[in-house]
Scaffold this motif. Structure first.
Motif, PDB file in Angstrom:
ATOM      1  N   ALA A 152       0.803  -1.223   0.000  1.00  0.00           N
ATOM      2  CA  ALA A 152       0.000   0.000   0.000  1.00  0.00           C
ATOM      3  C   ALA A 152       0.839   1.277   0.000  1.00  0.00           C
ATOM      4  CB  ALA A 152      -0.937   0.006   1.205  1.00  0.00           C
ATOM      5  N   MET A 153       2.171   1.154   0.210  1.00  0.00           N
ATOM      6  CA  MET A 153       2.966   2.365   0.382  1.00  0.00           C
ATOM      7  C   MET A 153       2.955   3.299  -0.839  1.00  0.00           C
ATOM      8  SD  MET A 153       4.434   4.072   2.732  1.00  0.00           S
ATOM      9  CE  MET A 153       5.281   3.291   4.121  1.00  0.00           C
ATOM     10  N   PRO A 154       3.080   2.767  -2.079  1.00  0.00           N
ATOM     11  CA  PRO A 154       3.027   3.700  -3.214  1.00  0.00           C
ATOM     12  C   PRO A 154       1.705   4.477  -3.280  1.00  0.00           C
ATOM     13  CG  PRO A 154       3.956   1.601  -3.906  1.00  0.00           C
ATOM     14  CD  PRO A 154       3.420   1.394  -2.517  1.00  0.00           C
ATOM     15  N   THR A 155       0.601   3.801  -3.028  1.00  0.00           N
ATOM     16  CA  THR A 155      -0.691   4.494  -3.015  1.00  0.00           C
ATOM     17  C   THR A 155      -0.753   5.488  -1.859  1.00  0.00           C
ATOM     18  OG1 THR A 155      -1.795   2.617  -4.064  1.00  0.00           O
ATOM     19  CG2 THR A 155      -3.204   4.174  -2.885  1.00  0.00           C
ATOM     20  N   GLY A 176       1.848  21.818  -8.432  1.00  0.00           N
ATOM     21  CA  GLY A 176       0.589  21.100  -8.172  1.00  0.00           C
ATOM     22  C   GLY A 176       0.259  20.151  -9.310  1.00  0.00           C
ATOM     23  N   ASP A 177       0.343  20.647 -10.533  1.00  0.00           N
ATOM     24  CA  ASP A 177       0.077  19.795 -11.704  1.00  0.00           C
ATOM     25  C   ASP A 177       1.025  18.594 -11.726  1.00  0.00           C
ATOM     26  OD1 ASP A 177      -1.732  21.732 -12.380  1.00  0.00           O
ATOM     27  OD2 ASP A 177      -0.572  22.561 -14.050  1.00  0.00           O
ATOM     28  N   GLY A 178       2.292  18.878 -11.428  1.00  0.00           N
ATOM     29  CA  GLY A 178       3.298  17.821 -11.446  1.00  0.00           C
ATOM     30  C   GLY A 178       3.006  16.748 -10.398  1.00  0.00           C
ATOM     31  N   LEU A 179       2.617  17.177  -9.194  1.00  0.00           N
ATOM     32  CA  LEU A 179       2.307  16.212  -8.136  1.00  0.00           C
ATOM     33  C   LEU A 179       1.079  15.379  -8.493  1.00  0.00           C
ATOM     34  CD1 LEU A 179       2.997  18.370  -4.949  1.00  0.00           C
ATOM     35  CD2 LEU A 179       4.144  16.217  -5.529  1.00  0.00           C
ATOM     36  N   LEU A 180       0.089  16.036  -9.089  1.00  0.00           N
ATOM     37  CA  LEU A 180      -1.141  15.315  -9.444  1.00  0.00           C
ATOM     38  C   LEU A 180      -0.840  14.250 -10.495  1.00  0.00           C
ATOM     39  CD1 LEU A 180      -4.141  14.866  -9.182  1.00  0.00           C
ATOM     40  CD2 LEU A 180      -4.545  16.808 -10.695  1.00  0.00           C
ATOM     41  N   ALA A 181      -0.121  14.641 -11.540  1.00  0.00           N
ATOM     42  CA  ALA A 181       0.219  13.679 -12.595  1.00  0.00           C
ATOM     43  C   ALA A 181       1.078  12.549 -12.028  1.00  0.00           C
ATOM     44  CB  ALA A 181       0.944  14.384 -13.736  1.00  0.00           C
ATOM     45  N   TYR A 182       2.059  12.927 -11.197  1.00  0.00           N
ATOM     46  CA  TYR A 182       2.990  11.926 -10.674  1.00  0.00           C
ATOM     47  C   TYR A 182       2.307  10.927  -9.747  1.00  0.00           C
ATOM     48  CZ  TYR A 182       7.378   9.944  -8.976  1.00  0.00           C
ATOM     49  OH  TYR A 182       8.405   9.086  -8.660  1.00  0.00           O
ATOM     50  N   SER A 183       1.295  11.376  -9.039  1.00  0.00           N
ATOM     51  CA  SER A 183       0.611  10.463  -8.119  1.00  0.00           C
ATOM     52  C   SER A 183       0.083   9.231  -8.864  1.00  0.00           C
ATOM     53  CB  SER A 183      -0.525  11.188  -7.385  1.00  0.00           C
ATOM     54  OG  SER A 183      -1.563  11.531  -8.272  1.00  0.00           O
ATOM     55  N   PHE A 184      -0.447   9.431 -10.054  1.00  0.00           N
ATOM     56  CA  PHE A 184      -0.986   8.302 -10.827  1.00  0.00           C
ATOM     57  C   PHE A 184       0.147   7.452 -11.409  1.00  0.00           C
ATOM     58  CE2 PHE A 184      -4.374  11.519 -10.888  1.00  0.00           C
ATOM     59  CZ  PHE A 184      -5.345  10.788 -10.234  1.00  0.00           C
ATOM     60  N   GLU A 185       1.201   8.129 -11.875  1.00  0.00           N
ATOM     61  CA  GLU A 185       2.345   7.385 -12.398  1.00  0.00           C
ATOM     62  C   GLU A 185       2.949   6.508 -11.293  1.00  0.00           C
ATOM     63  OE1 GLU A 185       5.502   9.841 -13.935  1.00  0.00           O
ATOM     64  OE2 GLU A 185       6.718   8.113 -14.507  1.00  0.00           O
ATOM     65  N   TYR A 186       3.029   7.078 -10.106  1.00  0.00           N
ATOM     66  CA  TYR A 186       3.666   6.365  -9.006  1.00  0.00           C
ATOM     67  C   TYR A 186       2.865   5.123  -8.601  1.00  0.00           C
ATOM     68  CZ  TYR A 186       6.843   5.900  -5.067  1.00  0.00           C
ATOM     69  OH  TYR A 186       7.797   5.443  -4.194  1.00  0.00           O
ATOM     70  N   ILE A 187       1.551   5.276  -8.535  1.00  0.00           N
ATOM     71  CA  ILE A 187       0.714   4.102  -8.234  1.00  0.00           C
ATOM     72  C   ILE A 187       0.902   3.046  -9.322  1.00  0.00           C
ATOM     73  CG2 ILE A 187      -1.656   3.242  -8.036  1.00  0.00           C
ATOM     74  CD1 ILE A 187      -2.446   5.958  -6.880  1.00  0.00           C
ATOM     75  N   ALA A 188       0.832   3.489 -10.582  1.00  0.00           N
ATOM     76  CA  ALA A 188       0.894   2.543 -11.703  1.00  0.00           C
ATOM     77  C   ALA A 188       2.240   1.820 -11.761  1.00  0.00           C
ATOM     78  CB  ALA A 188       0.617   3.266 -13.018  1.00  0.00           C
ATOM     79  N   LYS A 189       3.327   2.544 -11.479  1.00  0.00           N
ATOM     80  CA  LYS A 189       4.647   1.946 -11.656  1.00  0.00           C
ATOM     81  C   LYS A 189       5.220   1.295 -10.394  1.00  0.00           C
ATOM     82  CE  LYS A 189       6.358   4.707 -15.539  1.00  0.00           C
ATOM     83  NZ  LYS A 189       7.159   5.887 -15.892  1.00  0.00           N
ATOM     84  N   ALA A 190       4.926   1.873  -9.231  1.00  0.00           N
ATOM     85  CA  ALA A 190       5.624   1.421  -8.018  1.00  0.00           C
ATOM     86  C   ALA A 190       4.871   0.353  -7.236  1.00  0.00           C
ATOM     87  CB  ALA A 190       5.938   2.612  -7.116  1.00  0.00           C
ATOM     88  N   THR A 191       3.586   0.173  -7.525  1.00  0.00           N
ATOM     89  CA  THR A 191       2.822  -0.824  -6.766  1.00  0.00           C
ATOM     90  C   THR A 191       3.247  -2.236  -7.174  1.00  0.00           C
ATOM     91  OG1 THR A 191       0.933   0.675  -6.676  1.00  0.00           O
ATOM     92  CG2 THR A 191       0.513  -1.636  -6.144  1.00  0.00           C
TER      93      THR A 191
END
Lengths: 312, 312
Positions: free
Chosen positions: A83-86, A131-146
């Motif tokens: 759950a950490m990446p999410t 803000g835009d960068g964090l929002l976009a990255y949040s989805f990338e991070y879930i998709a790649k790091a989970t």
């Protein structure tokens, strides 16, 4: 009718609950979250934007959102690693919303968590982009790091989180909040819409995403949604109360801001006493949803209690 | 050495390529994209934010990004239906970047596609939130509306798109662009960084996402990435040229803006003639990547040609 055995179980549970030490739990889990957040976003070229993103992401705070996600996943038999990446993504989304809310065109705040707001340090343009960068990255991070979770469930987490952030959630709540600014006749229904969307949707998402990652059933997801909706609203009522009763030092942000902005709040509609009672009622109802999880529900129970007892 | 059969194939291909009618292709596909975009985002409460999001999302434009995604997916044997949610999401992300770029704290533009910019109509606060809402919704829409594609691939699309939007892509390009404003000594390398990130990353994402949805091999993904990187950079060089040579009426936005802002552009570094030659070279190289797809590559070939020949 309750049997003697039931009563014994209830008493034992209560004793266990009373014994649960939230401070120790948080002291153990918060540093893990801090380290994970720090690792999630290294600084590369162009450095300025990463520094701006990290400035707000690593500005402290209770890390309530990641912890709710991790605690829920663990309660249901999942692991922290899963759950950490999410959990980090939820904090990124929360941070994005704070950076954009603080902008001059929005709430125009100079301080946040006792530090200068993002745009005061990096300028408005970079703050918008951070803000835009964090929002976009949040989805990338879930998709790649989970790891260790089927793609189908990771996709559900992304659907759930994006729904909580967009016009159906956080953004929608913020829009209605802006519309109500300076209006003293805001109804309780509208105020509740604002908070269930502006704050509640993301808090609900923390719990629900943690549960999805742990492969929760539809029934469990519903219980946990109700738990989260209740603590979300209680959290906001307590926030409104603290805006009136706490000092700027305790809050780490400008106090009395709502009064100055002539914003409708729960205390302004209900008064302080009824607001406190209502917050307690919501927390009690939230905890009732956790009854079936027994001892494993203790961290989420304690977090619910923490919300009404906090002073900042 | 080329055999007679090879030569015949080449001649036949060229005849086919010459015969391909891009206008008819676009006339057939653009209305499908418009209808899909219109359906993707219904207006519900709170109406104002949905209206603001739709105002910019449905403001016309060439729909180059969705079409690149659809054309790539079809070229590789996928269907339009399979790629349409991602195609719409790509246009949502592009629209978000335009709304935020136009803000007073950024490029401060009053007109876009011949219409008032989002913040001129809805105010800065709503424009910021409309961008946030579109960005969040783009991921939700891919996750929920994509059908007939394995979850693993949908997740790859999300990872690819978010990478193209964040600090690693569009946001990063915009940051360096802002840093270079008013500087006349920007190097070609920096200018190329700006454009490969600010414009190129998303265009590449259109093609790559279309290919992922159609289950492309790693080798095909690489060819198509190079195709897209080349047309992306050519697109920007042509944009710079048009900023100097086209009228405001043709562009639908303020012309000569780069000159006024003392921005470094390809024409300011290379002159108009070399800029035109370089754009043509990039388009030729892009088309060479499509050779192995034969007749099926004709739409993407024609789109590459369209980029250098366009006048607005």
């Amino acid at each position: 009718m309750t049997t003697i055995q039931d009563q014994t179980t209830i008493i034992t549970n209560q004793a266990n609950l009373a014994a649960f030490d939230l401070s120790s739990y948080l002291a153990q889990i918060q540093p893990q979250v801090e380290a994970a957040l720090d690792n999630s976003l290294p600084v590369v070229y162009p450095e300025k934007i990463y520094e701006a993103m990290r400035y707000s992401l690593l500005a402290g705070g209770k890390r309530l959102r990641p912890i709710l996600c991790l605690a829920t996943c663990e309660m249901l038999g999942g692991t922290t690693a899963m759950a950490m990446p999410t959990a980090c993504a939820l904090e990124m989304v929360h941070t994005m919303s704070l950076i954009h809310d603080d902008l001059p065109a929005m709430d125009n705040d100079d301080y946040r968590r006792g530090k200068l707001t993002n745009h005061k340090v990096y300028g408005e343009d970079i703050a918008i982009l951070a803000g835009d960068g964090l929002l976009a990255y949040s989805f990338e991070y879930i998709a790649k790091a989970t790891q260790g979770v089927p793609a189908e469930q990771v996709l559900q987490v992304i659907a759930q989180l994006s729904h909580a952030v967009g016009a159906t959630g956080l953004v929608g709540g913020q829009v209605v909040d802006l519309e109500c600014e300076g209006k003293s006749d805001t109804s309780v229904e509208t105020l509740t819409y604002i908070h269930t969307h502006k704050t509640g949707a993301l808090l609900e998402s923390c719990v629900v995403c943690g549960a999805i990652l742990a492969s929760a059933s539809a029934e469990v997801l519903q219980k946990l949604s109700r738990y989260a909706q209740n603590i979300g609203l209680a959290f906001q009522i307590v926030d409104d109360i603290l805006d009136i009763t706490a000092t700027q030092e305790e809050l780490g942000k400008t106090a009395g801001k709502d009064l100055q902005a002539q914003k409708a709040t729960y205390p302004s509609i209900w008064g302080l006493d009824q607001s406190r009672r209502q917050a307690q009622k919501l927390v009690d109802e939230a905890k009732a949803e956790l009854a079936s999880f027994g001892e494993k529900g203790r961290p989420l129970m304690a977090i619910a209690d923490f919300i009404t007892s906090r002073t900042h």
